[in-house]
Design a protein around this motif. Structure first.
Motif, PDB file in Angstrom:
ATOM      1  N   SER C  59       2.307   5.659  -7.647  1.00  0.00           N
ATOM      2  CA  SER C  59       1.185   4.874  -7.130  1.00  0.00           C
ATOM      3  C   SER C  59       1.380   3.376  -7.361  1.00  0.00           C
ATOM      4  CB  SER C  59      -0.123   5.345  -7.762  1.00  0.00           C
ATOM      5  OG  SER C  59      -0.056   5.233  -9.152  1.00  0.00           O
ATOM      6  N   LYS C  60       2.274   3.016  -8.233  1.00  0.00           N
ATOM      7  CA  LYS C  60       2.501   1.588  -8.483  1.00  0.00           C
ATOM      8  C   LYS C  60       2.948   0.877  -7.203  1.00  0.00           C
ATOM      9  CE  LYS C  60       3.651   1.870 -13.354  1.00  0.00           C
ATOM     10  NZ  LYS C  60       4.793   2.232 -14.203  1.00  0.00           N
ATOM     11  N   CYS C  61       3.835   1.516  -6.418  1.00  0.00           N
ATOM     12  CA  CYS C  61       4.329   0.887  -5.192  1.00  0.00           C
ATOM     13  C   CYS C  61       3.645   1.444  -3.947  1.00  0.00           C
ATOM     14  CB  CYS C  61       5.825   1.103  -5.058  1.00  0.00           C
ATOM     15  SG  CYS C  61       6.757   0.442  -6.435  1.00  0.00           S
ATOM     16  N   HIS C  62       3.323   2.756  -3.987  1.00  0.00           N
ATOM     17  CA  HIS C  62       2.777   3.394  -2.787  1.00  0.00           C
ATOM     18  C   HIS C  62       1.271   3.563  -2.914  1.00  0.00           C
ATOM     19  CE1 HIS C  62       6.903   4.179  -1.520  1.00  0.00           C
ATOM     20  NE2 HIS C  62       7.142   4.603  -2.745  1.00  0.00           N
ATOM     21  N   GLU C  63       0.611   2.454  -3.233  1.00  0.00           N
ATOM     22  CA  GLU C  63      -0.829   2.459  -3.467  1.00  0.00           C
ATOM     23  C   GLU C  63      -1.589   3.009  -2.249  1.00  0.00           C
ATOM     24  OE1 GLU C  63      -2.317   1.764  -6.254  1.00  0.00           O
ATOM     25  OE2 GLU C  63      -4.362   1.980  -5.465  1.00  0.00           O
ATOM     26  N   ASP C  64      -1.144   2.618  -1.025  1.00  0.00           N
ATOM     27  CA  ASP C  64      -1.840   3.013   0.199  1.00  0.00           C
ATOM     28  C   ASP C  64      -1.888   4.533   0.351  1.00  0.00           C
ATOM     29  OD1 ASP C  64       0.892   2.686   0.261  1.00  0.00           O
ATOM     30  OD2 ASP C  64       0.977   2.451   2.452  1.00  0.00           O
ATOM     31  N   ILE C  65      -0.739   5.147   0.181  1.00  0.00           N
ATOM     32  CA  ILE C  65      -0.696   6.604   0.328  1.00  0.00           C
ATOM     33  C   ILE C  65      -1.513   7.269  -0.781  1.00  0.00           C
ATOM     34  CG2 ILE C  65       0.823   8.622   0.355  1.00  0.00           C
ATOM     35  CD1 ILE C  65       2.997   6.800   1.478  1.00  0.00           C
ATOM     36  N   HIS C  66      -1.404   6.691  -1.927  1.00  0.00           N
ATOM     37  CA  HIS C  66      -2.146   7.218  -3.062  1.00  0.00           C
ATOM     38  C   HIS C  66      -3.649   7.227  -2.758  1.00  0.00           C
ATOM     39  CE1 HIS C  66      -2.637   8.400  -7.187  1.00  0.00           C
ATOM     40  NE2 HIS C  66      -3.478   7.400  -7.423  1.00  0.00           N
ATOM     41  N   MET C  67      -4.138   6.152  -2.147  1.00  0.00           N
ATOM     42  CA  MET C  67      -5.556   6.070  -1.803  1.00  0.00           C
ATOM     43  C   MET C  67      -5.918   7.083  -0.721  1.00  0.00           C
ATOM     44  SD  MET C  67      -6.763   3.800  -3.781  1.00  0.00           S
ATOM     45  CE  MET C  67      -8.314   3.146  -3.160  1.00  0.00           C
ATOM     46  N   ASP C  68      -5.045   7.177   0.288  1.00  0.00           N
ATOM     47  CA  ASP C  68      -5.230   8.176   1.340  1.00  0.00           C
ATOM     48  C   ASP C  68      -5.426   9.562   0.748  1.00  0.00           C
ATOM     49  OD1 ASP C  68      -5.077   6.634   3.503  1.00  0.00           O
ATOM     50  OD2 ASP C  68      -3.188   7.468   4.315  1.00  0.00           O
ATOM     51  N   LYS C  69      -4.512   9.862  -0.143  1.00  0.00           N
ATOM     52  CA  LYS C  69      -4.436  11.213  -0.709  1.00  0.00           C
ATOM     53  C   LYS C  69      -5.641  11.512  -1.597  1.00  0.00           C
ATOM     54  CE  LYS C  69      -1.188  12.401  -3.810  1.00  0.00           C
ATOM     55  NZ  LYS C  69      -1.749  13.444  -4.654  1.00  0.00           N
ATOM     56  N   ALA C  70      -6.172  10.463  -2.201  1.00  0.00           N
ATOM     57  CA  ALA C  70      -7.199  10.663  -3.230  1.00  0.00           C
ATOM     58  C   ALA C  70      -8.468  11.302  -2.682  1.00  0.00           C
ATOM     59  CB  ALA C  70      -7.525   9.330  -3.897  1.00  0.00           C
ATOM     60  N   ILE C  71      -8.678  11.247  -1.360  1.00  0.00           N
ATOM     61  CA  ILE C  71      -9.920  11.808  -0.834  1.00  0.00           C
ATOM     62  C   ILE C  71      -9.696  13.146  -0.135  1.00  0.00           C
ATOM     63  CG2 ILE C  71     -11.255   9.655  -0.610  1.00  0.00           C
ATOM     64  CD1 ILE C  71     -10.246   9.575   2.313  1.00  0.00           C
ATOM     65  N   GLY C  72      -8.461  13.626  -0.107  1.00  0.00           N
ATOM     66  CA  GLY C  72      -8.194  14.868   0.617  1.00  0.00           C
ATOM     67  C   GLY C  72      -8.080  16.068  -0.307  1.00  0.00           C
ATOM     68  N   PHE C  73      -7.763  17.201   0.325  1.00  0.00           N
ATOM     69  CA  PHE C  73      -7.584  18.430  -0.460  1.00  0.00           C
ATOM     70  C   PHE C  73      -6.414  18.306  -1.426  1.00  0.00           C
ATOM     71  CE2 PHE C  73      -9.772  20.576   3.182  1.00  0.00           C
ATOM     72  CZ  PHE C  73     -10.859  21.008   2.440  1.00  0.00           C
ATOM     73  N   HIS C  74      -5.466  17.490  -1.087  1.00  0.00           N
ATOM     74  CA  HIS C  74      -4.278  17.372  -1.924  1.00  0.00           C
ATOM     75  C   HIS C  74      -4.409  16.305  -3.019  1.00  0.00           C
ATOM     76  CE1 HIS C  74      -1.321  19.453   1.117  1.00  0.00           C
ATOM     77  NE2 HIS C  74      -2.137  20.291   0.515  1.00  0.00           N
ATOM     78  N   ALA C  75      -5.642  15.917  -3.290  1.00  0.00           N
ATOM     79  CA  ALA C  75      -5.876  14.825  -4.239  1.00  0.00           C
ATOM     80  C   ALA C  75      -5.188  15.065  -5.585  1.00  0.00           C
ATOM     81  CB  ALA C  75      -7.369  14.629  -4.441  1.00  0.00           C
ATOM     82  N   ASN C  76      -5.222  16.297  -6.037  1.00  0.00           N
ATOM     83  CA  ASN C  76      -4.693  16.555  -7.372  1.00  0.00           C
ATOM     84  C   ASN C  76      -3.192  16.818  -7.393  1.00  0.00           C
ATOM     85  OD1 ASN C  76      -7.150  16.219  -8.541  1.00  0.00           O
ATOM     86  ND2 ASN C  76      -7.694  18.395  -8.413  1.00  0.00           N
ATOM     87  N   LEU C  77      -2.573  16.766  -6.232  1.00  0.00           N
ATOM     88  CA  LEU C  77      -1.149  17.066  -6.187  1.00  0.00           C
ATOM     89  C   LEU C  77      -0.322  15.871  -6.615  1.00  0.00           C
ATOM     90  CD1 LEU C  77      -1.894  19.669  -4.759  1.00  0.00           C
ATOM     91  CD2 LEU C  77      -0.053  19.233  -3.134  1.00  0.00           C
ATOM     92  N   ASN C  78       0.662  16.160  -7.437  1.00  0.00           N
ATOM     93  CA  ASN C  78       1.647  15.145  -7.762  1.00  0.00           C
ATOM     94  C   ASN C  78       2.547  14.946  -6.542  1.00  0.00           C
ATOM     95  OD1 ASN C  78       3.888  13.787  -8.785  1.00  0.00           O
ATOM     96  ND2 ASN C  78       3.571  14.697 -10.803  1.00  0.00           N
ATOM     97  N   CYS C  79       2.907  13.704  -6.239  1.00  0.00           N
ATOM     98  CA  CYS C  79       3.750  13.428  -5.074  1.00  0.00           C
ATOM     99  C   CYS C  79       5.036  14.246  -5.109  1.00  0.00           C
ATOM    100  CB  CYS C  79       4.121  11.952  -5.027  1.00  0.00           C
ATOM    101  SG  CYS C  79       2.715  10.863  -5.189  1.00  0.00           S
ATOM    102  N   GLU C  80       5.556  14.431  -6.317  1.00  0.00           N
ATOM    103  CA  GLU C  80       6.861  15.079  -6.459  1.00  0.00           C
ATOM    104  C   GLU C  80       6.823  16.577  -6.163  1.00  0.00           C
ATOM    105  OE1 GLU C  80       7.140  13.340 -10.307  1.00  0.00           O
ATOM    106  OE2 GLU C  80       9.063  12.396  -9.848  1.00  0.00           O
TER     107      GLU C  80
END
Lengths: 255, 403, 169
Positions: C59-80
């Motif tokens: 999330s340090k660099c990919h803040e935008d995607i992180h924000m996108d993800k935070a409101i969806g079903f996949h909010a709790n998923l680690n990117c990796e």
């Protein structure tokens, strides 16, 4: 008792000497019997004492944990070496039990039994139980596997002789011999990640947060909360290994 | 390693039911079958020797020396199968340097050393000291030096010194009997103390191992005595052989009863693991357990030797049978070790399935390696019989007086 | 003392002494400091290399995607979970512009149906209670073979991500 050095005669000296030497000799004959007492007492760390919780209800069998473990710890790719894997249990209507773990679940699972024949089905993620009275530690002849003061069972691969006695002693099948190194290998609870304040890889990667770990000595830790709010069980409790891997919703079929 | 992985893929295709993924590989192979087998031969041979020395079964005298040397030559290689199967054989010394006291295997190192150094070597040394000094005087060159060195350059063969030798030798033998029991009981304990494995984990395991060890050791000495006599072209002492056969019969009977008891207990209790073991015994272990160990190795010798206790056929027939029966017993005991070691790893500790066992001819865990460790002690024995021939010992009377 | 006893005692004393000396020499330095093992082995285990970086590093660099993800079903998923281990990427990607990024530092982009099916393929073992609310009570399951395999109008094969945004499914 205060000894007056000036009056210490030769006789006293020999007397004291005999008692000391004799005492050491006698007590040393008891030392081997210490070994017998290994699994009697329940050890408990004074500082951190790690425990693990796995919620079977939450596991969706994606196998990401098994894969992450292999990558994080450079475990051999072949399907005979796992520090962490997932099993799929399917109990059929006729009562028969089908257990599968193709490649440890890394490539995902397929349900081979048609829905109408299934009584129930679930996934069980497996890993080292980090037992407090580890049978594997008990039998290691040289002290190459041990419990850290935090309760993590580790292997000293520069000291392991590769006798495989620990592999035989582990009731959970969590150890294997790395054929390249000739020494035993097992889950370290990603101690290299814990040390940097991170979660173990399989915990980090679990998409449904089915895995929880924490300090059993801290009443407010996540793992203690998990234990409080769920009905937890360990695998093979009759072996009294004092396993620190607790499962929620563990079925009696799981072994 | 390539070959190893390829073998594992083959085994993977033969897995029945479910085994933990790490259990596909069978960790203890034929070398670990050999290890208790060879150790057992040592303990058994020594017990036979002590029958003569402590229990004064004088009729066994012709086998006394052979039994001791057999025990020594097998003892010298007893740990070799174990060490050569290690992943890191050159770290084996760690067992002695930092023994983990709660490990049966670590303590075995000391039990082994105790038995080798304090019991076997001392008994043989005191038994042969005078002869070695005498032989040294008769020999020349290297052999003379060898005898002198082996007798630690002692020279005293006065009657007083010999009497002392005999007395100490006797004491050592007395200590030796419980030590032999300890040695092999301990090997049984290595398996019997593994609570994770229901096929191994039984209190009777050390005792079963001990009795089968005595059986195998006696059978081996019997066989070697017959062969050595043939080679030396001397007449067999039939009274001695009959006596050995009698001991063999009774101890084999006890062994059979103990093993039967163990299985009956297992069946009656029928614990969680019963089903998986039941299928194992009637499936993958059927041939080695019922045919090799049970029928060939136990029932046939028991019946044959049992009949001999009531009716003794002609000497020529007995001679042939005394050659066959020990071989059968040795095969039976070997497969008893096989059934314990290999059988205990064929089923999964999840009790849901079986892996299979594959062994190659060559390689560090192959048949050839195993054969090698069985032949080496025989070569050592041949050398020892040449160096310290028990039949050339002088004045046996003085020994008999001592005890 | 009789000669043979003397000689034996000397021989045994020699071997026992030799053993004790060897024991002192060969015993590893940190052995026994914490228990019956080499205490240094703990540090050696700790010195292993990291492969998974953790979501905070992403999330340090990919803040935008992180924000996108935070409101969806996949909010709790680690990117990796989907993109694979990213420690190397985290450590070295900063040295390059997006275009220059060498293949070895690129992370996996899951686009195929099988990638989603790992979690969402229907399986009786998979009907699981995930959250407290009734809405999100189960993981969505489909049969990846039959769930809209093609675009009905154009007859083109469809991937899951053609309809679903994986960051906000």
């Amino acid at each position: 008792m205060k000894i007056d050095k000036t009056k210490l005669s030769r006789r006293d000296f020999f007397k004291a000497g005999t008692i000391i030497v004799g005492g050491i000799a006698v007590s040393s004959t008891f030392i081997p019997f210490d070994g017998l007492l290994f699994a009697i007492e329940r050890p408990k760390g004074k500082g951190k004492w790690y425990g693990i919780g796995i919620d079977i209800n939450k596991c969706i069998g994606c196998g990401k944990c098994a894969k992450a473990c292999k990558i994080e710890n450079n475990v051999l790719d072949e399907p005979f070496y796992f520090r962490s894997w997932v099993e799929q249990y399917t109990i059929k209507m006729d009562g028969s039990i089908l257990v599968e773990s193709p490649n440890g679940g890394i490539d995902g699972f397929k349900q081979s039994v048609p829905d109408e024949e299934i009584f129930k089905s679930f996934f069980v993620p497996k890993m080292c139980n980090h037992c407090a009275k580890s049978p594997c530690v008990q039998v290691c002849p040289v002290g190459a596997t041990f419990e850290t003061p935090e309760g993590i069972v580790l292997v000293d691969e520069t000291y392991c002789i590769g006798c495989r006695y620990c592999v035989q002693a582990c009731p959970y099948g969590c150890r294997y011999i790395d054929p390249g190194k000739g020494t035993v290998d097992k889950c370290t609870l990603c101690i290299h990640r814990l040390d940097k304040g991170m979660q173990p890889a399989c915990f980090e990667i679990c998409p449904t947060e089915a895995r929880i770990f924490g300090d059993l000595n801290d009443p407010k830790s996540k793992v203690n909360e998990f234990l409080k709010n769920h009905t937890c069980m360990v695998i093979k409790p009759h072996l009294n290994t004092d396993s620190k891997l607790f499962y929620n919703a563990l079925s009696s079929e799981v072994r | 390693m390539e070959q190893h992985i390829q073998n594992l893929y083959e085994v993977l295709s033969q897995v029945e039911g479910f085994v933990y993924p790490n259990e596909i590989e069978l960790n203890w192979s034929i070398l670990i079958v050999l290890y208790p087998f060879i150790t057992g031969l040592v303990a058994g041979a020594f017990i036979l020797a002590s029958l003569e020395r402590i229990f004064k079964v004088r009729i066994l005298k012709p086998t006394y020396g052979i039994a001791l040397l057999t025990a020594l030559s097998f003892m010298l290689v007893a740990t070799m199968p174990l060490i050569s199967h290690l992943g890191k054989p050159f770290r084996a010394y760690e067992i002695m340097i930092t023994p983990h006291l709660s490990s049966a295997m670590a303590i075995f190192g000391f039990v082994y050393l105790w038995y080798l150094m304090v019991v076997l070597l001392l008994e043989i040394w005191f038994d042969y000291r005078r002869d070695m000094i005498l032989w040294a005087n008769e020999s020349k060159g290297v052999k003379r030096f060898l005898y002198r060195a082996l007798s630690l350059w002692t020279t005293d063969i006065s009657p007083k010194a010999i009497a002392l030798d005999n007395k100490i030798g006797y004491i050592v033998t007395v200590i030796g009997v419980p030590s032999a029991f300890l040695l092999h009981g301990y090997v049984g304990f290595i398996f019997g103390s593994i609570k994770a494995n229901p096929w191994w984990s039984t209190v009777l395991m050390p005792i079963i191992f001990l009795f089968s060890a005595i059986v195998s050791g006696i059978a081996l000495v019997m066989l070697i005595y017959i062969i050595v006599s043939k080679v030396r072209k001397v007449k067999l002492n039939m009274a001695c052989l009959d006596m050995i056969a009698m001991y063999l019969f009774y101890i084999l009977l006890i062994d059979f009863v103990l093993e039967g008891l163990d299985q009956i207990h297992r069946i009656y209790e029928a614990e969680e693991s019963f089903e998986v073991l039941h299928k194992l015994v009637f499936g993958k272990l059927f041939f080695t357990l019922f045919i090799m160990q049970g029928l060939l190795g136990t029932i046939v010798p028991l019946i044959t030797l049992g009949i001999f206790q009531f009716y003794k056929p002609k000497e020529n027939i007995r001679k042939v049978i005394y050659l066959i029966v020990p071989v059968l017993i040795l095969i039976g005991v070997f497969f008893m070790r096989w059934n314990v070691v290999i059988g205990g790893q064929l089923f999964s500790k999840s009790f849901y399935g079986y892996t299979s066992f594959k062994i190659g001819l060559i390689g560090p865990e192959g048949y050839l390696m195993a054969a090698f460790w069985l032949i080496v002690p025989l070569l050592i024995l041949a050398f020892l019989l040449w160096l310290l021939p028990p039949w050339k010992k002088k004045d046996e009377q003085s020994e008999i007086q001592s005890a | 003392m009789p000669q043979q006893i003397k000689r034996l005692i000397v021989a045994f004393a020699f071997f026992i002494l030799l053993f004790l000396v060897l024991r002192q020499v060969l015993k590893p330095s940190s052995f026994g400091d914490l228990g019956h093992y080499r205490a240094d082995a703990i540090q050696e285990n700790i010195d292993s290399e990291l492969h998974y970086a953790g979501i905070d590093n992403c999330s340090k660099c990919h803040e935008d995607i992180h924000m996108d993800k935070a409101i969806g079903f996949h909010a709790n998923l680690n990117c990796e979970v989907c993109h694979g281990p990213g420690m190397k990427h985290v450590l070295y990607a900063g040295n390059f512009t997006d275009r220059q990024l060498p293949d070895s530092l690129l992370l996996y982009k899951p686009v195929g149906r099988s990638d989603c099916a790992v979690c969402h393929q229907v399986n009786a073992a998979r009907i699981k209670i995930l959250f407290d609310t009734i809405d999100n009570s189960m993981i969505r399951q489909i049969d990846a073979m039959t769930h809209n395999p093609v675009n009905k109008r154009t007859n083109e094969k469809l991937n899951c991500i053609d309809c679903h945004n994986p960051h906000q499914p």
